[in-house]
Design a protein around this motif. Structure first.
Motif, PDB file in Angstrom:
ATOM      1  N   ASP A   1      49.841  64.397  17.176  1.00 59.44           N
ATOM      2  CA  ASP A   1      49.691  64.303  18.620  1.00 59.44           C
ATOM      3  C   ASP A   1      50.563  63.198  19.191  1.00 59.44           C
ATOM      4  N   VAL A   2      50.653  62.094  18.468  1.00 58.43           N
ATOM      5  CA  VAL A   2      51.464  60.968  18.925  1.00 58.43           C
ATOM      6  C   VAL A   2      52.931  61.377  18.972  1.00 58.43           C
ATOM      7  N   LEU A   3      53.389  62.019  17.882  1.00 56.61           N
ATOM      8  CA  LEU A   3      54.773  62.480  17.824  1.00 56.61           C
ATOM      9  C   LEU A   3      55.046  63.491  18.933  1.00 56.61           C
ATOM     10  N   SER A   4      54.121  64.411  19.137  1.00 59.07           N
ATOM     11  CA  SER A   4      54.311  65.436  20.155  1.00 59.07           C
ATOM     12  C   SER A   4      54.349  64.837  21.552  1.00 59.07           C
ATOM     13  N   ALA A   5      53.532  63.833  21.790  1.00 59.09           N
ATOM     14  CA  ALA A   5      53.524  63.189  23.100  1.00 59.09           C
ATOM     15  C   ALA A   5      54.874  62.557  23.398  1.00 59.09           C
ATOM     16  N   VAL A   6      55.516  62.031  22.346  1.00 57.77           N
ATOM     17  CA  VAL A   6      56.837  61.427  22.506  1.00 57.77           C
ATOM     18  C   VAL A   6      57.885  62.504  22.763  1.00 57.77           C
ATOM     19  N   LEU A   7      57.803  63.607  21.986  1.00 54.39           N
ATOM     20  CA  LEU A   7      58.816  64.660  22.085  1.00 54.39           C
ATOM     21  C   LEU A   7      58.654  65.495  23.347  1.00 54.39           C
ATOM     22  N   ASN A   8      57.419  65.872  23.656  1.00 50.14           N
ATOM     23  CA  ASN A   8      57.179  66.794  24.760  1.00 50.14           C
ATOM     24  C   ASN A   8      56.786  66.105  26.066  1.00 50.14           C
ATOM     25  N   LYS A   9      56.363  64.829  25.943  1.00 49.10           N
ATOM     26  CA  LYS A   9      55.954  64.035  27.098  1.00 49.10           C
ATOM     27  C   LYS A   9      54.762  64.651  27.847  1.00 49.10           C
ATOM     28  N   ARG A  10      54.045  65.543  27.192  1.00 48.40           N
ATOM     29  CA  ARG A  10      52.821  66.072  27.790  1.00 48.40           C
ATOM     30  C   ARG A  10      52.019  66.773  26.710  1.00 48.40           C
ATOM     31  N   LYS A  11      50.770  67.027  27.018  1.00 45.35           N
ATOM     32  CA  LYS A  11      49.907  67.742  26.091  1.00 45.35           C
ATOM     33  C   LYS A  11      49.468  69.062  26.725  1.00 45.35           C
ATOM     34  N   ALA A  12      49.245  70.066  25.890  1.00 49.33           N
ATOM     35  CA  ALA A  12      48.748  71.336  26.406  1.00 49.33           C
ATOM     36  C   ALA A  12      47.382  71.104  27.046  1.00 49.33           C
ATOM     37  N   ASN A  13      47.122  71.755  28.174  1.00 45.24           N
ATOM     38  CA  ASN A  13      45.850  71.499  28.835  1.00 45.24           C
ATOM     39  C   ASN A  13      44.694  72.136  28.066  1.00 45.24           C
ATOM     40  N   ARG A  14      43.492  71.690  28.380  1.00 42.87           N
ATOM     41  CA  ARG A  14      42.316  72.103  27.624  1.00 42.87           C
ATOM     42  C   ARG A  14      42.060  73.610  27.729  1.00 42.87           C
ATOM     43  N   ASP A  15      42.334  74.192  28.900  1.00 40.05           N
ATOM     44  CA  ASP A  15      42.116  75.629  29.061  1.00 40.05           C
ATOM     45  C   ASP A  15      42.998  76.433  28.102  1.00 40.05           C
ATOM     46  N   ILE A  16      44.257  75.998  27.973  1.00 42.82           N
ATOM     47  CA  ILE A  16      45.170  76.683  27.054  1.00 42.82           C
ATOM     48  C   ILE A  16      44.667  76.542  25.622  1.00 42.82           C
ATOM     49  N   ARG A  17      44.242  75.340  25.246  1.00 44.79           N
ATOM     50  CA  ARG A  17      43.743  75.106  23.892  1.00 44.79           C
ATOM     51  C   ARG A  17      42.543  75.991  23.594  1.00 44.79           C
ATOM     52  N   ASN A  18      41.636  76.087  24.541  1.00 45.75           N
ATOM     53  CA  ASN A  18      40.444  76.914  24.351  1.00 45.75           C
ATOM     54  C   ASN A  18      40.815  78.395  24.239  1.00 45.75           C
ATOM     55  N   LYS A  19      41.790  78.817  25.050  1.00 49.14           N
ATOM     56  CA  LYS A  19      42.209  80.219  25.020  1.00 49.14           C
ATOM     57  C   LYS A  19      42.873  80.572  23.690  1.00 49.14           C
ATOM     58  N   VAL A  20      43.794  79.719  23.229  1.00 43.30           N
ATOM     59  CA  VAL A  20      44.463  79.975  21.956  1.00 43.30           C
ATOM     60  C   VAL A  20      43.452  79.956  20.813  1.00 43.30           C
ATOM     61  N   THR A  21      42.517  79.027  20.862  1.00 43.68           N
ATOM     62  CA  THR A  21      41.485  78.956  19.825  1.00 43.68           C
ATOM     63  C   THR A  21      40.665  80.236  19.792  1.00 43.68           C
ATOM     64  N   ALA A  22      40.283  80.751  20.965  1.00 37.27           N
ATOM     65  CA  ALA A  22      39.497  81.988  21.030  1.00 37.27           C
ATOM     66  C   ALA A  22      40.284  83.171  20.474  1.00 37.27           C
ATOM     67  N   ILE A  23      41.571  83.214  20.755  1.00 35.51           N
ATOM     68  CA  ILE A  23      42.411  84.307  20.257  1.00 35.51           C
ATOM     69  C   ILE A  23      42.531  84.236  18.740  1.00 35.51           C
ATOM     70  N   LEU A  24      42.784  83.046  18.211  1.00 33.21           N
ATOM     71  CA  LEU A  24      42.907  82.911  16.755  1.00 33.21           C
ATOM     72  C   LEU A  24      41.599  83.247  16.049  1.00 33.21           C
ATOM     73  N   SER A  25      40.492  82.973  16.690  1.00 35.39           N
ATOM     74  CA  SER A  25      39.184  83.286  16.098  1.00 35.39           C
ATOM     75  C   SER A  25      38.906  84.785  16.105  1.00 35.39           C
ATOM     76  N   ASN A  26      39.673  85.524  16.910  1.00 29.36           N
ATOM     77  CA  ASN A  26      39.466  86.970  17.032  1.00 29.36           C
ATOM     78  C   ASN A  26      40.763  87.714  16.703  1.00 29.36           C
ATOM     79  N   CYS A  27      41.492  87.187  15.703  1.00 32.55           N
ATOM     80  CA  CYS A  27      42.837  87.680  15.391  1.00 32.55           C
ATOM     81  C   CYS A  27      42.840  88.442  14.070  1.00 32.55           C
ATOM     82  N   ARG A  28      43.430  89.618  14.084  1.00 31.34           N
ATOM     83  CA  ARG A  28      43.460  90.452  12.868  1.00 31.34           C
ATOM     84  C   ARG A  28      44.751  90.315  12.071  1.00 31.34           C
ATOM     85  N   ALA A  29      45.792  89.734  12.682  1.00 29.32           N
ATOM     86  CA  ALA A  29      47.048  89.517  11.941  1.00 29.32           C
ATOM     87  C   ALA A  29      47.942  88.564  12.707  1.00 29.32           C
TER      88      ALA A  29
END
Length: 403
Positions: free
Chosen positions: A79-107
């Motif tokens: 996270d520290v490295l990414s904050a330096v490289l990207n200068k921002r973090k993915a917002n919580r809604d995006i994180r929750n959405k990606v997490t939900a998709i991966l939890s319901n992912c068949r491939a």
């Protein structure tokens, strides 16, 4: 039944990567109509909302800080490295959405053209391996579709870390397809038993796209400029300037263009990736008023580019997938390349005489000699390509895909 299939390693800016993405979307939906497809691409997520909504698949970001959050533990330090490289973090809604998709992912399907290699740097290899770690954590079957692999020479300390991690993560993958024999050998040295050789999936796809699988709001109309008869396409790649002598390569282009003009050919400069505009602009400055040269620097889709390439007698190509598109349409190519992937592709189609390595000195007269051959024999070479293509498309990895 889980709903999602996730694509990583793809994007829509580079038309080779776009063609890979469209091919996976089309073929997966053809076989599994109810599945929802998500392209994880931080670059494409930054596109305007209206543009993203025209696709029949969802686009979400997949930055380093999000990957580290998904993995947790020691990976949170990224996270520290990414904050330096990207200068921002993915917002919580995006994180929750990606997490939900991966939890319901068949491939998870990786369509990287060339990512897992020490030649691409340690950071690219790390990102690649993090994708596999995330899939393993969420128990998602992974398919590594045809791409280049290796070499894996990270230096003494790097080898101790990366060789162990590469073998560990690749061993958990369902299927690994090496695009070239060279990549197959690199993987076999790791004693993996889930590796197979397969041609590029765009090359295997010998049917038109079902556009309703790809587009939702704006059906693709196939608009592209008219291509005059007696046409030759030139599809450059700015990377050849890094792998070869830039000044010499521009002079080579000029020599080839001058020779084509003497033979009354209509010449079309066409970009296969946004970054190649640099080369096209340089040629435009060299030939600003030549009526037989056309500069097609619009952001055409891979489908439009495919339609245009069909009209050329032959191409002068450096983008790998521009050559794939040419051969799919039985169009010969004079190739300016720098990697084994070009050699093996042309060998498969019986076209090795037309390949030049930009890392070596290329004599303009030798390249012109090959142009002369194509000027007189492009129809015969087209038949050779057609016969070899029939053999290549006998086996299709999508026919074996069970998700």
């Amino acid at each position: 039944m889980k709903q999602y299939v996730v694509i990583v390693g793809g994007e829509l800016f580079n038309k080779g990567a776009q063609a890979l993405t469209f091919t996976v979307v089309d073929k997966v939906k053809e076989r599994y109509p109810g599945v929802k497809i998500v392209l994880l691409s931080s670059m494409d997520y930054r596109r305007p909302e209206g543009e993203k909504r025209k696709y029949a698949f969802e686009i979400l970001p997949f930055p380093l800080d999000l990957k580290s959050d998904l993995l947790g533990g020691i990976y949170k330090s990224y996270d520290v490295l990414s904050a330096v490289l990207n200068k921002r973090k993915a917002n919580r809604d995006i994180r929750n959405k990606v997490t939900a998709i991966l939890s319901n992912c068949r491939a998870l399907i990786d369509i990287s053209g060339y990512a897992l290699s020490s030649q691409r740097g340690k950071f690219n290899s790390l990102q690649y391996l993090l994708n596999l770690k995330i899939a393993r954590k969420y128990r998602i079957p992974v398919y590594l579709f045809p791409q280049s692999y290796g070499p894996f020479e990270y230096g003494y300390l790097g080898n101790l870390i990366f060789h162990q991690q590469i073998k560990k993560e690749l061993s958990s993958v369902k299927e690994i397809y090496a695009r070239e024999q060279d990549g197959l050998h690199n993987l076999q040295r790791l004693n993996l038993n889930n590796v197979k050789r397969s041609f590029d999936i765009v090359l295997q796809n010998n049917k038109p796209y079902n556009l309703s699988n790809i587009f939702i709001r704006e059906q693709f109309a196939g608009k592209h400029p008219e291509i005059l008869p007696e046409a030759v396409g030139i599809i450059p790649n700015v990377k050849i300037m890094k792998h070869g002598n830039e000044e010499a390569l521009y002079k080579l282009y000029e020599g080839l263009v001058d020779h084509l003009l003497k033979n009354n050919k209509n010449i079309y400069f066409l970009r296969h990736s946004y970054e190649d505009n640099k080369v096209i602009q340089a040629m435009r400055e060299k030939y600003p008023n030549e009526r037989q040269i056309f500069y097609l620097d619009h952001d055409y889709s891979c489908i439009e580019i495919d339609e245009m390439i069909k009209k050329f007698d032959f191409i002068i190509g450096s983008r790998y997938h521009s050559i794939v598109h040419a051969f799919k349409n039985y169009v010969p190519a004079l190739v300016l390349g720098w990697a084994v992937k070009y050699d093996e592709l042309l060998q498969a189609f019986g076209q090795t005489d037309y390949c030049f390595d930009v890392r070596k000195q290329i004599k303009t007269e030798e390249a012109i000699s090959k142009i002369d051959t194509l000027l007189t024999r492009h129809k015969q070479e087209s038949e050779t390509i057609k016969k070899n293509y029939a053999k290549i498309t006998e086996n299709n990895i999508f026919d074996k895909l069970i998700i």
